[in-house]
Enzyme design. Structure first.
Site, PDB file in Angstrom:
ATOM      1  N   LYS A  63       0.825  -1.252  -0.044  1.00  0.00           N
ATOM      2  CA  LYS A  63      -0.005  -0.001  -0.149  1.00  0.00           C
ATOM      3  C   LYS A  63       0.975   1.114  -0.099  1.00  0.00           C
ATOM      4  CE  LYS A  63      -3.664  -2.363   2.507  1.00  0.00           C
ATOM      5  NZ  LYS A  63      -4.315  -2.472   3.925  1.00  0.00           N
ATOM      6  N   TYR A 103     -12.266  -2.863  -2.617  1.00  0.00           N
ATOM      7  CA  TYR A 103     -12.548  -3.001  -1.067  1.00  0.00           C
ATOM      8  C   TYR A 103     -14.272  -2.946  -0.949  1.00  0.00           C
ATOM      9  CZ  TYR A 103      -8.031  -2.492   0.978  1.00  0.00           C
ATOM     10  OH  TYR A 103      -6.677  -2.922   1.218  1.00  0.00           O
ATOM     11  N   PHE A 141     -15.276   2.976   8.057  1.00  0.00           N
ATOM     12  CA  PHE A 141     -13.971   3.566   7.416  1.00  0.00           C
ATOM     13  C   PHE A 141     -13.622   3.329   5.778  1.00  0.00           C
ATOM     14  CE2 PHE A 141     -13.509  -0.763   8.986  1.00  0.00           C
ATOM     15  CZ  PHE A 141     -12.902  -1.419   7.903  1.00  0.00           C
ATOM     16  N   ARG A 165      -1.130 -14.689   4.416  1.00  0.00           N
ATOM     17  CA  ARG A 165      -1.785 -14.164   5.284  1.00  0.00           C
ATOM     18  C   ARG A 165      -1.117 -14.044   6.496  1.00  0.00           C
ATOM     19  NH1 ARG A 165      -6.225 -10.505   4.568  1.00  0.00           N
ATOM     20  NH2 ARG A 165      -6.883 -11.048   6.643  1.00  0.00           N
ATOM     21  N   THR A 207      -5.084  -7.982  10.723  1.00  0.00           N
ATOM     22  CA  THR A 207      -5.391  -6.828  10.082  1.00  0.00           C
ATOM     23  C   THR A 207      -5.039  -5.552  10.948  1.00  0.00           C
ATOM     24  OG1 THR A 207      -7.444  -7.773   9.329  1.00  0.00           O
ATOM     25  CG2 THR A 207      -7.581  -5.268   9.525  1.00  0.00           C
ATOM     26  N   ARG A 265       3.408  -6.863   9.344  1.00  0.00           N
ATOM     27  CA  ARG A 265       2.568  -5.889  10.149  1.00  0.00           C
ATOM     28  C   ARG A 265       2.975  -5.885  11.575  1.00  0.00           C
ATOM     29  NH1 ARG A 265      -3.290  -7.474   7.644  1.00  0.00           N
ATOM     30  NH2 ARG A 265      -3.513  -6.148   5.842  1.00  0.00           N
ATOM     31  N   HIS A 279      -1.718  -5.330   1.530  1.00  0.00           N
ATOM     32  CA  HIS A 279      -2.938  -6.283   1.389  1.00  0.00           C
ATOM     33  C   HIS A 279      -2.543  -7.742   0.823  1.00  0.00           C
ATOM     34  CE1 HIS A 279      -6.817  -7.742   0.008  1.00  0.00           C
ATOM     35  NE2 HIS A 279      -6.233  -7.899  -0.911  1.00  0.00           N
ATOM     36  N   GLU A 281      -9.126 -10.852  -7.334  1.00  0.00           N
ATOM     37  CA  GLU A 281      -8.593  -9.699  -7.099  1.00  0.00           C
ATOM     38  C   GLU A 281      -7.137  -9.698  -8.234  1.00  0.00           C
ATOM     39  OE1 GLU A 281      -8.961  -9.155  -2.332  1.00  0.00           O
ATOM     40  OE2 GLU A 281      -7.210  -9.986  -3.017  1.00  0.00           O
TER      41      GLU A 281
HETATM   42  P1  IDP Z   1      -7.254  -7.621   5.742  1.00  0.00           P
HETATM   43  O1  IDP Z   1      -6.514  -6.210   5.003  1.00  0.00           O
HETATM   44  O2  IDP Z   1      -6.424  -7.891   6.636  1.00  0.00           O
HETATM   45  O3  IDP Z   1      -8.118  -8.217   4.945  1.00  0.00           O
HETATM   46  P2  IDP Z   1     -10.098  -6.424   5.909  1.00  0.00           P
HETATM   47  O4  IDP Z   1     -10.850  -6.494   7.104  1.00  0.00           O
HETATM   48  O5  IDP Z   1     -10.368  -6.979   4.876  1.00  0.00           O
HETATM   49  O6  IDP Z   1      -8.247  -6.691   6.517  1.00  0.00           O
HETATM   50  O7  IDP Z   1      -9.878  -4.699   5.928  1.00  0.00           O
HETATM   51  C1  IDP Z   1      -9.317  -4.223   4.675  1.00  0.00           C
HETATM   52  C2  IDP Z   1      -8.362  -3.022   4.951  1.00  0.00           C
HETATM   53  O8  IDP Z   1      -9.258  -2.076   5.912  1.00  0.00           O
HETATM   54  C3  IDP Z   1      -7.153  -3.142   6.201  1.00  0.00           C
HETATM   55  O9  IDP Z   1      -6.158  -3.784   5.711  1.00  0.00           O
HETATM   56  C4  IDP Z   1      -7.045  -1.812   6.790  1.00  0.00           C
HETATM   57  O10 IDP Z   1      -6.363  -1.182   5.809  1.00  0.00           O
HETATM   58  C5  IDP Z   1      -8.535  -1.147   6.662  1.00  0.00           C
HETATM   59  N1  IDP Z   1      -9.389  -1.376   7.768  1.00  0.00           N
HETATM   60  C6  IDP Z   1      -9.734  -2.422   8.475  1.00  0.00           C
HETATM   61  N2  IDP Z   1     -10.495  -2.220   9.612  1.00  0.00           N
HETATM   62  C7  IDP Z   1     -10.281  -0.876   9.792  1.00  0.00           C
HETATM   63  C8  IDP Z   1     -10.476   0.042  11.078  1.00  0.00           C
HETATM   64  O11 IDP Z   1     -11.332  -0.308  11.725  1.00  0.00           O
HETATM   65  N3  IDP Z   1     -10.284   1.600  10.672  1.00  0.00           N
HETATM   66  C9  IDP Z   1      -9.554   1.752   9.618  1.00  0.00           C
HETATM   67  N4  IDP Z   1      -9.214   0.974   8.483  1.00  0.00           N
HETATM   68  C10 IDP Z   1      -9.465  -0.249   8.759  1.00  0.00           C
HETATM   69 MG    MG Z   2      -9.223  -8.467   3.465  1.00  0.00          MG
END
Ligand code: IDP
Ligand code: MG
Length: 153
Positions: free
Chosen positions: A13, A53, A61, A89, A95, A106, A119, A130
């Site tokens: 990212k 997304y 968010f 993963r 996340t 992370r 991601h 994707e």
């Molecule tokens: P992932 O990237 O681990 O698969 P997802 O739940 O798919 O997580 O969420 C996608 C992206 O959205 C996350 O990687 C993060 O950048 C963002 N995100 C997820 N939860 C939050 C939040 O509570 N606040 C702000 N950004 C969030």
């Molecule tokens: Mg995801």
């Protein structure tokens, strides 16, 4: 053999690019033994990030997430190997970086969920979706890796 050609979509990212972590992240996938199939350094459009997304469109968010993702260059990649979706993963961590163990990308390299660097597809089905969203079929490079017999028995 089929499982060894499983593919995942990985994107560094804008924060990962801006913070100079591209090499560090690629290194981890290479060292684990995964094979790079495609890579594209690009400025994603807002429309592409919205689509990527789309499942999160009702989250509070979502707008900020789309802005973050489309706000700078992204390194989009496809990596291949046995169980690469699951292992990818695990390599990413949780996340929320706060919940990510040291040793994960992370868990080692970032702090806040809204700036979590990378991601990675969360299932084989979403990986397929994707990869198709970010890459044209002809952008996936086909070649034989000389490491294959030293990674797989
Ligand atoms: P992932 O990237 O681990 O698969 P997802 O739940 O798919 O997580 O969420 C996608 C992206 O959205 C996350 O990687 C993060 O950048 C963002 N995100 C997820 N939860 C939050 C939040 O509570 N606040 C702000 N950004 C969030
Ligand atoms: Mg995801």
């Amino acid at each position: 053999m089929a499982a060894k050609t499983e593919r995942t979509f990985i994107a560094i990212k804008p924060d990962g690019v801006q913070r100079g972590l591209v090499g560090e992240i690629i290194k981890r996938f290479e060292q684990r033994g995964f094979r790079l199939v495609a890579a594209k350094f690009m400025q994603p459009t807002e429309a592409l990030c919205k689509e990527h997304y789309i499942d999160l469109k009702d989250m509070p968010f979502y707008a900020g997430l789309v802005k973050y993702m489309s706000n700078g260059p992204v390194l989009a990649m496809v990596w291949e190997g046995l169980s690469v979706v699951k292992i990818g993963r695990l390599m990413l961590g949780e996340t929320n970086p706060i919940d990510s163990k040291p040793g994960t990308i992370r868990g080692d390299l970032c702090i806040e969920v809204g700036r979590n660097l990378i991601h990675g597809s969360d299932s084989v089905a979403s990986a397929t979706k994707e990869v198709a969203l970010w890459f044209k079929p002809e952008e996936l490079v086909s070649y034989t890796s000389c490491a294959q017999p030293w990674l797989y028995e």
